[in-house]
Write a protein that holds these residues in place. Structure first.
Motif, PDB file in Angstrom:
ATOM      1  N   LEU A 131     -10.304 -14.851 -24.419  1.00 63.86           N
ATOM      2  CA  LEU A 131     -10.911 -16.028 -25.041  1.00 63.86           C
ATOM      3  C   LEU A 131     -12.055 -15.693 -25.981  1.00 63.86           C
ATOM      4  O   LEU A 131     -12.556 -16.583 -26.673  1.00 63.86           O
ATOM      5  CB  LEU A 131     -11.421 -16.987 -23.955  1.00 63.86           C
ATOM      6  N   GLY A 132     -12.496 -14.445 -25.989  1.00 63.81           N
ATOM      7  CA  GLY A 132     -13.583 -14.062 -26.885  1.00 63.81           C
ATOM      8  C   GLY A 132     -14.953 -14.486 -26.406  1.00 63.81           C
ATOM      9  O   GLY A 132     -15.882 -14.583 -27.224  1.00 63.81           O
ATOM     10  N   LEU A 133     -15.143 -14.731 -25.115  1.00 61.46           N
ATOM     11  CA  LEU A 133     -16.469 -15.101 -24.607  1.00 61.46           C
ATOM     12  C   LEU A 133     -17.408 -13.908 -24.698  1.00 61.46           C
ATOM     13  O   LEU A 133     -16.998 -12.754 -24.517  1.00 61.46           O
ATOM     14  CB  LEU A 133     -16.374 -15.577 -23.160  1.00 61.46           C
ATOM     15  N   ILE A 171      -8.769 -16.475 -30.255  1.00 60.42           N
ATOM     16  CA  ILE A 171      -9.156 -15.304 -31.058  1.00 60.42           C
ATOM     17  C   ILE A 171      -7.947 -14.532 -31.579  1.00 60.42           C
ATOM     18  O   ILE A 171      -8.107 -13.643 -32.421  1.00 60.42           O
ATOM     19  CB  ILE A 171     -10.047 -14.347 -30.242  1.00 60.42           C
ATOM     20  N   ASN A 172      -6.737 -14.867 -31.091  1.00 57.79           N
ATOM     21  CA  ASN A 172      -5.545 -14.146 -31.537  1.00 57.79           C
ATOM     22  C   ASN A 172      -4.344 -15.083 -31.397  1.00 57.79           C
ATOM     23  O   ASN A 172      -3.899 -15.371 -30.290  1.00 57.79           O
ATOM     24  CB  ASN A 172      -5.342 -12.878 -30.700  1.00 57.79           C
ATOM     25  N   ARG A 176      -0.246 -15.921 -26.284  1.00 56.97           N
ATOM     26  CA  ARG A 176       0.011 -17.244 -25.705  1.00 56.97           C
ATOM     27  C   ARG A 176      -0.606 -17.288 -24.323  1.00 56.97           C
ATOM     28  O   ARG A 176      -0.330 -16.424 -23.470  1.00 56.97           O
ATOM     29  CB  ARG A 176       1.517 -17.494 -25.622  1.00 56.97           C
ATOM     30  N   LEU A 177      -1.472 -18.278 -24.083  1.00 53.71           N
ATOM     31  CA  LEU A 177      -2.224 -18.363 -22.834  1.00 53.71           C
ATOM     32  C   LEU A 177      -1.828 -19.602 -22.050  1.00 53.71           C
ATOM     33  O   LEU A 177      -1.469 -20.632 -22.628  1.00 53.71           O
ATOM     34  CB  LEU A 177      -3.731 -18.397 -23.110  1.00 53.71           C
ATOM     35  N   GLN A 178      -1.929 -19.478 -20.729  1.00 53.37           N
ATOM     36  CA  GLN A 178      -1.698 -20.612 -19.837  1.00 53.37           C
ATOM     37  C   GLN A 178      -3.003 -20.938 -19.114  1.00 53.37           C
ATOM     38  O   GLN A 178      -3.595 -20.081 -18.460  1.00 53.37           O
ATOM     39  CB  GLN A 178      -0.604 -20.278 -18.824  1.00 53.37           C
ATOM     40  N   PHE A 179      -3.460 -22.180 -19.246  1.00 49.82           N
ATOM     41  CA  PHE A 179      -4.719 -22.630 -18.652  1.00 49.82           C
ATOM     42  C   PHE A 179      -4.419 -23.480 -17.411  1.00 49.82           C
ATOM     43  O   PHE A 179      -3.563 -24.361 -17.455  1.00 49.82           O
ATOM     44  CB  PHE A 179      -5.520 -23.477 -19.649  1.00 49.82           C
ATOM     45  N   THR A 197       2.283 -14.292 -22.998  1.00 49.65           N
ATOM     46  CA  THR A 197       2.913 -14.010 -24.285  1.00 49.65           C
ATOM     47  C   THR A 197       4.343 -13.526 -24.106  1.00 49.65           C
ATOM     48  O   THR A 197       5.263 -13.967 -24.819  1.00 49.65           O
ATOM     49  CB  THR A 197       2.090 -12.966 -25.047  1.00 49.65           C
ATOM     50  N   ARG A 198       4.554 -12.624 -23.150  1.00 47.96           N
ATOM     51  CA  ARG A 198       5.894 -12.084 -22.937  1.00 47.96           C
ATOM     52  C   ARG A 198       6.862 -13.173 -22.501  1.00 47.96           C
ATOM     53  O   ARG A 198       7.982 -13.267 -23.023  1.00 47.96           O
ATOM     54  CB  ARG A 198       5.819 -10.977 -21.876  1.00 47.96           C
TER      55      ARG A 198
END
Length: 433
Positions: A131-133, A171-172, A176-179, A197-198
């Motif tokens: 997340l770029g924190l 940031i990218n 692909r992210l799951q929240f 992502t995969r």
């Protein structure tokens, strides 16, 4: 204080009184001797109390209390033992916290702790990667200021987080992210973020494969169907033994054409998140048209189809997609309801939004099948589905159309009494005339 110390205190007071009386006997001033003696004892007690107050106000961490004797020595000793016990407890708690932080720091999934207002309190190293924190400048910042996707803001502010949310990384874009958010304590939040992502790539490959194969099969299937239709139009010039074979080929070709059309429609629904033609749809008129088609489909089976629709409620969305979803539900009711059965269609609104229900008096569905009805190609009874000519994709299409219109589908059924399919649309999708 234990019994020995009570006795010791009493003995000291008695000795003090005896000393004061002895001084009074020598000096002849009993009253003044008692006053001076008790004043001296009170002054000593206040001095010890002042020492305790000063220590409590100015002492450093783990600094022992001052030395003392008598009653105050016992008080200082008890404070010292409490202090040592608290140090041991804090040491054990700190060891547990350190182990938890070390274990979460080793995770590939991001773990973020948020307060009740959604401000960042703590996160592990994976959160910085995904997340770029940044530490420490992002501490105390609202999470919606750092993850600015509008869908995430809506997801965070809603009360129901039972379903996870999938978004690209802030940031990218290739990640692909799951929240997933869980509330605990005093409305605080624990957010888990996983790199999928995969899985997303595999899912996208599956969708592309199905869409491409379906598209490529349309041309040869159209050619085959065309020649079959030509042969059947000139059946008099063909050996009669081929008539049944040609008719079955045309029938199966039609089923395959319907299957390809449904697959292409699903691929189209999955390609975007929200309908492009988002216009108010007169649902009452749409349902009236579908009801006429359902009566034609029923034909000689003589189903009793009733419609109750609130003409004042319109629905924002795609009329084509809504027609596809609603007709699937209504046509399914016609297909799976016995002859002369009853089908009730109802469209109404309340404070939660708008609702469409399709109720039939069919055979019903076992409870174990209900959670999987919207899966692709899932069959409650394969033989019954084959008899009705279904593709097994109707309810999957309904589910995707409702998701694109921010709605959900509820299914209830009782064996031998029928089923009810209800679509719930939020108030944000409803337009009143």
């Amino acid at each position: 204080m234990n019994q020995d110390w009570r006795g010791a205190v009493i003995r000291r007071l008695l000795l003090l009184l005896a000393g004061c009386l002895l001084v009074g006997l020598i000096s002849g001033e009993y009253a003044w001797s008692l006053v001076v003696g008790l004043a001296a004892y009170l002054g000593w007690t206040l001095a010890q109390l002042l020492r305790l107050h000063t220590w409590l106000k100015r002492h450093q961490a783990d600094e022992p209390p001052p030395d003392g004797y008598g009653l105050w020595g016992e008080v200082f000793d008890n404070i010292y033992h409490l202090q040592r016990r608290d140090q041991r407890v804090r040491g054990r708690l700190q060891a547990v916290i350190d182990r938890v932080q070390e274990s979460t720091a080793a995770l590939n999934d991001a773990v973020i702790m948020l307060d009740s207002d959604g401000n960042l309190e703590w996160w592990n190293r994976a959160a910085e990667t995904l997340l770029g924190l940044k530490t420490p400048q992002d501490s105390g910042q609202p999470v919606t200021n750092l993850i600015r996707h509008p869908t995430f803001k809506d997801y965070f502010e809603q009360n129901n987080h039972s379903e996870p949310l999938e978004l690209p990384s802030p940031i990218n874009d290739r990640l692909r992210l799951q929240f997933h958010i869980t509330q605990y304590g005093n409305r605080e939040h624990l957010m888990l973020v996983r790199d999928i992502t995969r899985l997303h790539q595999l899912e996208q490959m599956r969708k592309d494969f199905v869409a491409n194969v379906s598209h490529e099969l349309r041309t040869p299937l159209t050619v085959i169907s065309g020649y079959l239709e030509t042969l059947l139009d000139n059946v008099d010039d063909i050996n009669p033994r081929w008539l049944r074979a040609l008719q079955q080929m045309q029938q199966q070709g039609g089923r395959m054409q319907n299957l390809l059309n449904d697959l292409l429609l699903l691929a189209k629904l999955e390609a975007t998140d929200y309908p492009s033609d988002n216009q108010p749809v007169a649902v009452d008129l749409l349902l009236l048209s579908i009801k006429s088609d359902a009566q034609a489909l029923s034909s000689e089976r003589h189903h009793r189809i009733s419609l109750e629709a609130d003409a004042s409620l319109k629905l924002k969305g795609s009329e084509t997609e809504l027609r596809s979803a609603f007709s699937n539900l209504i046509f399914n009711a016609v297909k799976y309801t016995p002859d002369e059965g009853e089908i009730r269609i109802r469209w109404w609104g309340d404070e939660q939004g708008a609702h469409l229900s399709v109720q039939d008096s069919g055979l019903g569905i076992e409870a174990k099948h209900l959670p999987r009805l919207t899966e692709r190609f899932y069959r409650v009874d394969s033989s019954r589905a084959s008899n009705t000519g279904g593709t097994g994709l109707g309810l999957a299409i309904v589910k995707h159309v409702l998701l694109r219109h921010r709605a959900r589908l509820d299914i209830s059924s009782v064996l031998g009494k029928g089923s009810t399919f209800t679509c719930h649309f939020p108030s944000t999708q409803v337009v009143k005339r």
